[in-house]
Scaffold this active site. Structure first.
Site, short mmCIF file in Angstrom:
data_model
loop_
_atom_site.label_atom_id
_atom_site.label_comp_id
_atom_site.label_asym_id
_atom_site.label_seq_id
_atom_site.Cartn_x
_atom_site.Cartn_y
_atom_site.Cartn_z
N TRP A 1 -2.32 0.95 -1.11
CA TRP A 1 -3.54 1.71 -0.79
C TRP A 1 -4.09 1.40 0.59
O TRP A 1 -4.86 2.20 1.12
CB TRP A 1 -4.61 1.41 -1.85
CG TRP A 1 -4.55 2.34 -3.00
CD1 TRP A 1 -3.47 2.60 -3.78
CD2 TRP A 1 -5.62 3.15 -3.52
NE1 TRP A 1 -3.80 3.52 -4.74
CE2 TRP A 1 -5.11 3.86 -4.61
CE3 TRP A 1 -6.96 3.32 -3.17
CZ2 TRP A 1 -5.89 4.74 -5.36
CZ3 TRP A 1 -7.73 4.20 -3.92
CH2 TRP A 1 -7.20 4.91 -5.00
N TYR B 1 4.70 0.75 0.00
CA TYR B 1 3.69 1.34 -0.88
C TYR B 1 2.39 0.54 -0.87
O TYR B 1 2.42 -0.68 -0.78
CB TYR B 1 4.23 1.40 -2.31
CG TYR B 1 3.25 2.03 -3.27
CD1 TYR B 1 3.12 3.41 -3.32
CD2 TYR B 1 2.44 1.25 -4.10
CE1 TYR B 1 2.22 4.00 -4.18
CE2 TYR B 1 1.53 1.84 -4.95
CZ TYR B 1 1.43 3.21 -4.99
OH TYR B 1 0.53 3.80 -5.85
#
Ligand SMILES: Nc1nc2c(c(=O)[nH]1)N[C@H]1C(S)=C(S)[C@@H](COP(=O)(O)OP(=O)(O)OC[C@H]3O[C@@H](n4cnc5c(=O)[nH]c(N)nc54)[C@H](O)[C@@H]3O)O[C@H]1N2
Ligand SMILES: Nc1nc2c(c(=O)[nH]1)N[C@H]1C(S)=C(S)[C@@H](COP(=O)(O)OP(=O)(O)OC[C@H]3O[C@@H](n4cnc5c(=O)[nH]c(N)nc54)[C@H](O)[C@@H]3O)O[C@H]1N2
Ligand SMILES: [Mo]
Length: 740
Positions: A105, A103
Site C-alpha cells: 500500500w 506489492y
C-alpha cells in the site's frame, strides 16, 4: 492539513517535527489512526542513512539475511553499488531475473506513489517480472469475470449500488463477513468523510434488517443482528439457502431463464440428484453451525423482501475462496433481484471506505509507468512458491507456465513480512536471490532482511497531491517537515539509479518532482474539465489546501446489471454467454478439481470440520483497527501493554485452557508460533480465535514471534488453481497460556 489512506487531518509542527495531529472538520467520524503519527514519523526505527548488509558487502551472497548487521554508506557509494549490481544481474541473467512486483500500500499521494515509481524505474532499465492481482481481492479478480463478465474492480467501484440506493431500497441486508466500520476507516488513496457508521444509523432508523453472517459480532456496527457461522463454511450456508428457495418454490425461474445460463447443470448438484447429497439446511447445519430452521427463516425472508447480499473480501482470502463469491451471485440470481435497486449482490462494502460512495470518475494524476518488455507475471500471493520453485510450472486461471528464476528483488512501498503467509517458510525462500534492495522509511522486517536499504521519506517530508476516484476531495499535501535523517524521495532514489544505468532521461524526462506534479496536475485538470468537473489550478489549490469536488451523484452505479436486467440481449454481459454464468463452460474446460464448472462446497484443508487435537481452533487474522497493516507499528508497539497483539477467544475455549483476559498466550501450529494477549469475548464463534495482522515480524532466531504476527501461523497456498489468491483465513492453531 494533509491526506492519507486513513483520511485527512490537521498537523501541528514545531521545530521541524510533527508534534500533534487533529481531525479534519469535514469528517463526521474521523479515524484515530493519525494519533500515533507524530511518534512514528520521528521514531528511532526510521532508516537514517543508506545501509548495506555486511555479509553481502563482503561476499555478495544471499545467506544471512535478517541476522547480519548493516553498514551505513554515503548516498553516492550506495547508489553506485546498487546500480552496478542491477546491471550485473540484467547482463548475466536478463531482466527476467528481476522481480519488481513490489506489492503493498505504501502511502497516499499521487506522484510519490512507490509502486508507480519502482515500476517506471525498472521499465526504464529493461523491465521486470511483475505481479498480478492483490492480497485484497486476487481470487475474486480471477473468478468474477467468468461469472459476471466484467473486471471485478470495475464492478466494485463503478457498477455496484451506492449507499444512497441501498438506503432507499433495501429491506434486508445480509452481510457475509459483516460490514466493518473499523476497516472502512481506510481507503486506498484517501477517505475524507468516513460515512459507514452514519449510513448504518440511517438504516437502523428506517428499520432495515441488517444481518451479520460470520464468526465475529464486531464485524458489523452495533444494532445489527448476528448469525454466527464457522469460518470457511459460507458456501455451504449459501447452498442451503438456495436449496430452500428451490424446494419451496421461491426460486425465480423466470429471471434464471432470461438472465443466466447453466442452472440446469447446477440443480442436480443442489438437490442431490447427481451425488446423493441434497444441499439442504439439515446438510449444511453441522458444516456451518447454523440451525436448519434459522436457514429456512432467512431464505424465506430473503425471497419476501428486497434483499441485498454483501460479502467481505475476507471470504475469498481463504482456500476455495472462489466458491462463496460465485455462489453468492448464483443465490442472488435465484432470488431474481439482480439489477433491481438495492437488490442482488455486492462486494467489499466496509472493506475500504470508498466502496459505496457514489461518485463521478475523473482519470489522471498517475505517473506513467512506461512499457514493460518482460511479459512474465506471477499471481501476487505466489511469491513464496516462485522463490522455491524456479522453472517449475503452475496453473493460474486456465494458463500453465513456469515460475521465473529470480536473482534480484526490488521492493518499494510494501512489506512482504507483513503481508505474506507462512513467514518462516518465506524467510527460508528469501535467502535464494542474489540481491534484495528495499526503499523503506522504517526498519521493518523486510528492510532488515534486505541487502541494500535506501531510506525513503514519508508523505509529510515531501510535496504531493492527494486524490482518488473513491473520494470526492482533492488535496494539496504540502511538505510539513524536512526529510528525517538522510531520507530521500523514492523519485530521487530511482532517478539516481536510472542515471547510473544510462536511463536517466528516460526515467526523469528532465523534470524534477515539482515539475512532474505540475504536469500531472494539469493533465488531471484537463480530464476533469472534459467531464464537466471544475478543478482549481494548482496555485489556487496550494492556497486553499483542499477542495471538495462536485462529483457526488445519486445512483450512478447502476450502469451494468440494471440495463442488463431490462434487456438481456441488448445489454449483454461480458461472459461468453452474455449472461450470468451459473455453470461456466470455460472454467469447466480448465479441468480443475479445486474449482469445477459450477459452485460447490469443497471443505478447506484447515477449518473446524477438520480440526484435530494438535490444532483445534480456527484462526482468522483480520485487519487491525488501530492502524493500516504494519504501518505506524513501531510507535504503536511502544504503547504500554500494546504488544503482544490481542487475540480474541470464546469463553468456553478460554476456560478449557485456563485462560483469562490479559493472559499472555502462545499461539502455535506446525508452521510457527507467536505470542498474543488474551481477550475473552462472547462476540466470537466458539472454536474460532481472531488475531489481527500488523505486528512486526521479529528477528530470526526466536522460536516464538514476540509481538504476535499471525502470518507465522497462516498457510501459504493458493485459493485454487483458478484464482491463486492468498489463503490467509484458512488456518488451524492451538493456544496455551504462557507463564509470565
Ligand atoms: N494473515 C493475513 N495476512 C494478510 C491479510 C490478512 O487479512 N490476513 N491481508 C492482506 C492484504 S488484503 C494486504 S493489502 C496486505 C498489506 O500488506 P502491505 O501493503 O505490504 O502492508 P503495509 O504495512 O501497508 O506496507 C507498506 C510499506 O510501505 C512503506 N511505505 C510507506 N510509505 C512509503 C513511501 O513513500 N515509500 C516507500 N519506499 N515505502 C513506503 C511502509 O512503511 C510499509 O512498510 O496484507 C495482506 N496480508
Ligand atoms: N483499520 C484498517 N482498515 C483496513 C485495513 C487495515 O489494515 N486497517 N486494511 C485494508 C485492506 S488492504 C483491505 S484488503 C480490507 C480488507 O477487508 P476485509 O477482507 O473485509 O477485512 P478482514 O478484516 O480481513 O475480514 C473481515 C472479517 O471477516 C471475518 N471472516 C473471516 N473469515 C471469514 C469467513 O470464512 N466467513 C465469514 N462470513 N467471515 C469471515 C472475520 O471475522 C473478519 O473480522 O481492509 C482494509 N481496511
Ligand atoms: Mo488489502
Amino acid at each position: 492539513m494533509t491526506s492519507s489512506h486513513w483520511g485527512a487531518f490537521e498537523v501541528d509542527v514545531e521545530g521541524g517535527r510533527i508534534v500533534a495531529t487533529r481531525p479534519f472538520s469535514e469528517d463526521p467520524h474521523p479515524s484515530r489512526i493519525p494519533d500515533i503519527l507524530p511518534a512514528a514519523v520521528h521514531h528511532h526505527t526510521r532508516v537514517a542513512r543508506p545501509s548495506v548488509r555486511r555479509g553481502w558487502l563482503e561476499t555478495r551472497r544471499g545467506g544471512g539475511r535478517g541476522s547480519d548487521e548493516f553498514v551505513e554508506l554515503p548516498w553516492d557509494e550506495a547508489l553506485d553499488m546498487a546500480a552496478q549490481e542491477i546491471d550485473r544481474v540484467r547482463r548475466t541473467h536478463g531482466n527476467e531475473a528481476i522481480f519488481g512486483g513490489s506489492y503493498g500500500w505504501g502511502s497516499a499521494g499521487r506522484f510519490h506513489h512507490a509502486q508507480s515509481q519502482v515500476h517506471r524505474f525498472l521499465n526504464s532499465i529493461g523491465g521486470y517480472v511483475a505481479s498480478a492481482g492483490s492480497y485484497s481481492t486476487g481470487c475474486a479478480q480471477a473468478i468474477m469475470p467468468h461469472v459476471l463478465g466484467c473486471n471485478f474492480l470495475t464492478f466494485l467501484y463503478e457498477y455496484q449500488d451506492g449507499w444512497p440506493t441501498i438506503h432507499d431500497n433495501t429491506e434486508t441486508l445480509v452481510m457475509f463477513g459483516g460490514i466493518n466500520a473499523k476497516n472502512a476507516q481506510v481507503s486506498m488513496g484517501g477517505v475524507t468523510e468516513h460515512e459507514t457508521t452514519g449510513w448504518f444509523e440511517r438504516f437502523a432508523a428506517k428499520d432495515m434488517r441488517c444481518i451479520n453472517v460470520g464468526p465475529q459480532r464486531g464485524d458489523a456496527p452495533e444494532g445489527c443482528e448476528w448469525l454466527p457461522v464457522r469460518p470457511g463454511s459460507d458456501t455451504a450456508l449459501m447452498l442451503a439457502l438456495a436449496h430452500v428457495l428451490e424446494d419451496e418454490g421461491l426460486n425465480d425461474h423466470a429471471f434464471l431463464a432470461r438472465c443466466t445460463v447453466g442452472f440446469e447443470r447446477f440443480r442436480p448438484y443442489l438437490m442431490g440428484e447427481s451425488d446423493g447429497t441434497p444441499k439442504s439446511p439439515e446438510w449444511a447445519a453441522p458444516i456451518c453451525g447454523v440451525a436448519p430452521e434459522a436457514i429456512r427463516e432467512l431464505a424465506r425472508r430473503m425471497a419476501a423482501t428486497r434483499t441485498f447480499i454483501t460479502l467481505a473480501w475476507s471470504l475469498q482470502r481463504a482456500e476455495h475462496g472462489e466458491q462463496p463469491y460465485w455462489m453468492s451471485a448464483v443465490l442472488a440470481a435465484m432470488l431474481g433481484q439482480v439489477g433491481l435497486p438495492g437488490g442482488g449482490v455486492g462486494y467489499g462494502y466496509g472493506a475500504i471506505g470508498g466502496v459505496g460512495k457514489s461518485l463521478k470518475r475523473v482519470r489522471g494524476m498517475t505517473l506513467p509507468q512506461l512499457q514493460n518488455p518482460i511479459e512474465t507475471v506471477i499471481p501476487v500471493a505466489r511469491i513464496g512458491d516462485m522463490l522455491r520453485h524456479p522453472g517449475e510450472p503452475y496453473d493460474f486461471n486456465g494458463r500453465r507456465g513456469p515460475y521465473p528464476d529470480i536473482r534480484l528483488i526490488y521492493w518499494a512501498g510494501g512489506n512482504p513480512y507483513h503481508h505474506h503467509q507462512d513467514l518462516n517458510a518465506l524467510q527460508e525462500a528469501w535467502q535464494r536471490p542474489e540481491t534484495i534492495i528495499v526503499n523503506e522509511p522504517w526498519w521493518t522486517a523486510t528492510a532488515k532482511r534486505a541487502d541494500i536499504v535506501f531510506p525513503a521519506t514519508t508523505p509529510y517530508e515531501r510535496e504531493d497531491i492527494g486524490r482518488t476516484n473513491l473520494d470526492d476531495y482533492l488535496f494539496h499535501m504540502p511538505q510539513l517537515v524536512p526529510p528525517v535523517g538522510e531520507a530521500r524521495d523514492d523519485y530521487a532514489i530511482f532517478a539516481g539509479l536510472a542515471e547510473r544505468l544510462g536511463a536517466g532521461p528516460t526515467f526523469t524526462e528532465g523534470r524534477d518532482a515539482e515539475e512532474w506534479i505540475a504536469g500531472l496536475y494539469d493533465d488531471y485538470r484537463a480530464n476533469a474539465a472534459r467531464e464537466g468537473v471544475e478543478v482549481p489550478d494548482l496555485e489556487t489549490l496550494k492556497e486553499r489546501n483542499w477542495v471538495r469536488l462536485p462529483v457526488r451523484e445519486d445512483g450512478p452505479n447502476r450502469r451494468y446489471l440494471a440495463p442488463f436486467r431490462e434487456d438481456p440481449e441488448g445489454a449483454r454481459l461480458g461472459t461468453p454467454s452474455g449472461r450470468i454464468e451459473i455453470f461456466s463452460e470455460a472454467i469447466d474446460g480448465f479441468g480443475y478439481d479445486d474449482c469445477p464448472g459450477h459452485p460447490v462446497w469443497l471443505p478447506p484443508s484447515e477449518w473446524l470440520g477438520a480440526a484435530g487435537a494438535e490444532a483445534p481452533l480456527h484462526l482468522v487474522s483480520p485487519q487491525p483497527g488501530d492502524k493500516l497493516h504494519s504501518q505506524l507499528e513501531s510507535a504503536l508497539a511502544d504503547v504500554e501493554g500494546a504488544r503482544p497483539e490481542t487475540l480474541v477467544i470464546h469463553p468456553e475455549d478460554a476456560a478449557a485452557r485456563g485462560v483469562a483476559t490479559g493472559d499472555l498466550l502462545r499461539v502455535f501450529n506446525a508452521r510457527g508460533a507467536c505470542r498474543a494477549r488474551a481477550l475473552v469475548s462472547e462476540g466470537i464463534h466458539r472454536g474460532v480465535v481472531a488475531l489481527p495482522t500488523g505486528a512486526w515480524f521479529g528477528d530470526p532466531g526466536t522460536n516464538i514471534d514476540p509481538d504476535g504476527n499471525p502470518n507465522v501461523l497462516t498457510r501459504d497456498m493458493g485459493t485454487s488453481r483458478l484464482g491463486q489468491g492468498c489463503s490467509a483465513h484458512t488456518a488451524l492453531v492451538e493456544v496455551a497460556r504462557l507463564s509470565a
